[in-house]
Design an enzyme around this catalytic site. Structure first.
Site, PDB file in Angstrom:
ATOM      1  N   TYR A  16       8.478 -14.561 -20.029  1.00 42.96           N
ATOM      2  CA  TYR A  16       8.150 -14.682 -19.743  1.00 42.96           C
ATOM      3  C   TYR A  16       6.664 -14.246 -20.177  1.00 42.96           C
ATOM      4  CZ  TYR A  16       3.253 -16.788 -17.567  1.00 42.96           C
ATOM      5  OH  TYR A  16       1.672 -17.105 -17.303  1.00 42.96           O
ATOM      6  N   SER A  62      -1.588 -14.230 -20.024  1.00 43.13           N
ATOM      7  CA  SER A  62      -1.215 -14.206 -18.983  1.00 43.13           C
ATOM      8  C   SER A  62      -1.583 -12.686 -18.489  1.00 43.13           C
ATOM      9  CB  SER A  62      -0.426 -14.199 -18.726  1.00 43.13           C
ATOM     10  OG  SER A  62       0.659 -13.743 -17.424  1.00 43.13           O
TER      11      SER A  62
HETATM   12  N1  LIG Z   1      -1.757 -20.602 -13.101  1.00 44.85           N
HETATM   13  C1  LIG Z   1      -1.807 -19.215 -13.385  1.00 44.85           C
HETATM   14  O1  LIG Z   1      -1.417 -18.625 -12.144  1.00 44.85           O
HETATM   15  C2  LIG Z   1      -1.280 -18.489 -14.887  1.00 44.85           C
HETATM   16  C3  LIG Z   1      -1.426 -17.105 -15.195  1.00 44.85           C
HETATM   17  C4  LIG Z   1      -2.183 -16.944 -16.020  1.00 44.85           C
HETATM   18  C5  LIG Z   1      -1.813 -17.477 -17.163  1.00 44.85           C
HETATM   19  N2  LIG Z   1      -1.954 -18.942 -16.630  1.00 44.85           N
HETATM   20  C6  LIG Z   1      -1.146 -19.597 -18.321  1.00 44.85           C
HETATM   21  O2  LIG Z   1      -2.177 -20.881 -18.081  1.00 44.85           O
HETATM   22  C7  LIG Z   1      -1.267 -21.854 -18.699  1.00 44.85           C
HETATM   23  C8  LIG Z   1      -1.768 -22.882 -17.843  1.00 44.85           C
HETATM   24  O3  LIG Z   1      -0.853 -22.523 -16.280  1.00 44.85           O
HETATM   25  P1  LIG Z   1      -1.294 -23.391 -15.095  1.00 44.85           P
HETATM   26  O4  LIG Z   1      -1.054 -23.115 -13.935  1.00 44.85           O
HETATM   27  O5  LIG Z   1      -2.458 -24.406 -15.369  1.00 44.85           O
HETATM   28  O6  LIG Z   1      -0.110 -24.666 -15.593  1.00 44.85           O
HETATM   29  P2  LIG Z   1       0.332 -25.994 -14.173  1.00 44.85           P
HETATM   30  O7  LIG Z   1      -0.355 -26.172 -13.279  1.00 44.85           O
HETATM   31  O8  LIG Z   1       1.816 -26.082 -14.711  1.00 44.85           O
HETATM   32  O9  LIG Z   1      -0.013 -27.079 -15.947  1.00 44.85           O
HETATM   33  C9  LIG Z   1       1.324 -27.073 -16.715  1.00 44.85           C
HETATM   34  C10 LIG Z   1       0.729 -28.118 -17.616  1.00 44.85           C
HETATM   35  O10 LIG Z   1       0.905 -28.071 -18.896  1.00 44.85           O
HETATM   36  C11 LIG Z   1       2.110 -29.658 -18.990  1.00 44.85           C
HETATM   37  N3  LIG Z   1       3.423 -28.974 -19.520  1.00 44.85           N
HETATM   38  C12 LIG Z   1       4.392 -28.150 -19.061  1.00 44.85           C
HETATM   39  N4  LIG Z   1       5.441 -28.708 -19.885  1.00 44.85           N
HETATM   40  C13 LIG Z   1       5.135 -29.382 -21.181  1.00 44.85           C
HETATM   41  C14 LIG Z   1       5.968 -29.526 -21.692  1.00 44.85           C
HETATM   42  N5  LIG Z   1       7.238 -28.723 -22.216  1.00 44.85           N
HETATM   43  N6  LIG Z   1       5.396 -30.372 -22.570  1.00 44.85           N
HETATM   44  C15 LIG Z   1       3.757 -30.819 -22.752  1.00 44.85           C
HETATM   45  N7  LIG Z   1       3.486 -30.747 -21.706  1.00 44.85           N
HETATM   46  C16 LIG Z   1       3.796 -29.979 -20.755  1.00 44.85           C
HETATM   47  C17 LIG Z   1       2.023 -30.036 -17.293  1.00 44.85           C
HETATM   48  O11 LIG Z   1       2.087 -31.770 -17.876  1.00 44.85           O
HETATM   49  P3  LIG Z   1       3.281 -32.585 -16.673  1.00 44.85           P
HETATM   50  O12 LIG Z   1       2.254 -33.256 -16.068  1.00 44.85           O
HETATM   51  O13 LIG Z   1       3.714 -32.950 -18.055  1.00 44.85           O
HETATM   52  O14 LIG Z   1       3.459 -31.902 -16.158  1.00 44.85           O
HETATM   53  C18 LIG Z   1       0.683 -29.626 -16.941  1.00 44.85           C
HETATM   54  O15 LIG Z   1       0.032 -30.577 -18.111  1.00 44.85           O
HETATM   55  C19 LIG Z   1       0.122 -21.118 -19.141  1.00 44.85           C
HETATM   56  O16 LIG Z   1       0.328 -20.785 -20.114  1.00 44.85           O
HETATM   57  C20 LIG Z   1       0.144 -20.631 -18.126  1.00 44.85           C
HETATM   58  O17 LIG Z   1       0.613 -19.759 -18.871  1.00 44.85           O
HETATM   59  C21 LIG Z   1      -1.557 -19.344 -15.840  1.00 44.85           C
END
Ligand SMILES: NC(=O)c1ccc[n+]([C@@H]2O[C@H](COP(=O)([O-])OP(=O)(O)OC[C@H]3O[C@@H](n4cnc5c(N)ncnc54)[C@H](OP(=O)(O)O)[C@@H]3O)[C@@H](O)[C@H]2O)c1
Length: 341
Positions: free
Chosen positions: A213, A200
């Site tokens: 985080y 991130s």
């Molecule tokens: N979105 C942003 O703006 C952003 C920015 C910078 C970095 N990131 C990084 O990008 C990555 C993905 O983020 P996102 O925004 O796509 O997240 P998200 O929409 O919340 O999706 C997270 C995914 O991970 C799964 N998950 C969460 N906790 C889990 C666990 N304990 N065990 C197994 N699966 C789990 C969730 O599955 P379930 O279906 O079970 O919930 C979901 O499929 C992360 O590493 C985040 O830090 C995101």
């Protein structure tokens, strides 16, 4: 006569000092300019690659891609896009129903095979099971995507802090180390493979109110750089991605609807996948790269001021998201009371 000589010597010494200073300052100016030019060149190159580079032949690295945290957001984006390019997908997430739905959708839509693996990355006893289910697959790409965060809050105010922080370290960091440790030997054996580590922009500089985080993301930056050096000669590409906002359920409380600066996961992933064989370290998307360079520059020249500024912006974000949440709850309550009984 001797007084004249002394005065001349003093002038000579001053001239020498002045000459030395001007040489020193010219060298420093040249170095700063040269390093700014190099940084600008790399930035321009990344912007070009994210917009125009052709996609690499993903399947030439192996028939399967493994994606952690794949049922939503960015992970789902990688799973769909790699399947669109002909890769079979091993899907790892914790919710079995969502896993089944995603697996069915990918198989139908893209005509590839999937393997759904249910695992909760807050647990440590899941890795033997995952290893058994991945055994025998020719894995070409590993996407270490799974991640979690907390509400914006000072360190001690996060509810159930001890458990929450332990979970966050296990999900954001341990999953990456263990999955890479599991998949990398097969890649090293065939001397090709790609590991995509999703970090991130919070890895650039500490983010107050999201302190743990951002610390977990700084770990990913360091881990990826070190690993990239160790395995480059063995044919492995370690691709580090540190995005700013991507419109997913993780951040929809903080940001406006998706747009040019906040892409949808699909747009973000397409932009990043153009770059995976070309750049080791990127934010994955043109605007996020610009923002990251500004952040890195600020953190380099004035780290304390940078943390203060980030803290101030985050505090405003936090107040805005609390207000937005209250408005949403109020609307929901109004809608319920106005429903005919
Ligand atoms: N979105 C942003 O703006 C952003 C920015 C910078 C970095 N990131 C990084 O990008 C990555 C993905 O983020 P996102 O925004 O796509 O997240 P998200 O929409 O919340 O999706 C997270 C995914 O991970 C799964 N998950 C969460 N906790 C889990 C666990 N304990 N065990 C197994 N699966 C789990 C969730 O599955 P379930 O279906 O079970 O919930 C979901 O499929 C992360 O590493 C985040 O830090 C995101």
């Amino acid at each position: 006569m001797s007084r004249c000589l002394e005065a001349n010597e003093r002038i000579d010494t001053r001239m020498d000092g002045w000459c030395l200073w001007s040489v020193f300052s010219s060298v420093v100016t040249l170095l700063v300019l040269a390093s700014a030019c190099v940084q600008l060149f790399h930035l321009a190159r990344r912007l070009f690659i994210h917009a125009f580079a052709p996609y690499p032949p993903f399947t030439s690295y192996g028939a399967w891609a493994v994606v952690t945290g794949c049922t939503d957001g960015i992970g789902l984006g990688y799973a769909k896009e790699l399947a669109r390019h002909g890769m079979n997908i091993a899907l790892i997430s914790r919710n079995p129903d969502k896993l089944r739905t995603v697996a069915c959708h990918i198989e139908k839509e893209f005509g590839v095979e999937t393997r759904a693996i249910q695992a909760d990355f807050t647990k440590l006893d899941i890795y033997e099971g995952i290893k058994e289910k991945l055994a025998g697959l020719d894995v070409g790409i590993l996407v270490n995507n799974v991640g979690m965060t907390t509400e914006l809050s000072p360190f001690l105010d996060v509810p159930d802090g001890e458990k929450t922080y332990q979970d966050m370290l296990l999900v954001n960091n341990m999953s990456m180390v263990r999955m890479t440790h599991m998949v990398l030997p097969g890649m090293v054996e065939k001397r090709k493979g790609i590991v995509i580590n999703i970090s991130s922009i919070a890895d650039v500089s500490p983010v107050p109110l999201l302190t743990i985080y951002s610390a977990t993301k700084a770990f990913i930056y360091s881990f990826s750089r070190g690993l990239a050096y160790e395995y480059k000669k063995k044919g492995i590409l370690i691709h580090h991605v540190d995005p700013w906002y991507v419109y997913t359920k993780m951040i929809h409380k903080f940001v406006r609807p998706p747009g040019l600066m906040v892409p949808t996961p699909d747009i973000f992933v397409r932009s990043d996948l153009r770059s995976i064989t070309k750049v080791q370290d990127t934010s994955g998307y043109w605007f996020h790269n610009l923002l990251r360079e500004v952040g890195r520059f600020g953190d380099y020249v004035a780290p304390t001021a940078a943390t203060n500024l980030v803290g101030w912006v985050i505090k405003i974000d936090s107040e805005r998201s609390i207000k937005k949440q209250a408005e949403l709850e109020e609307k929901e309550a109004d809608a319920k009371t106005s429903q005919p009984k």
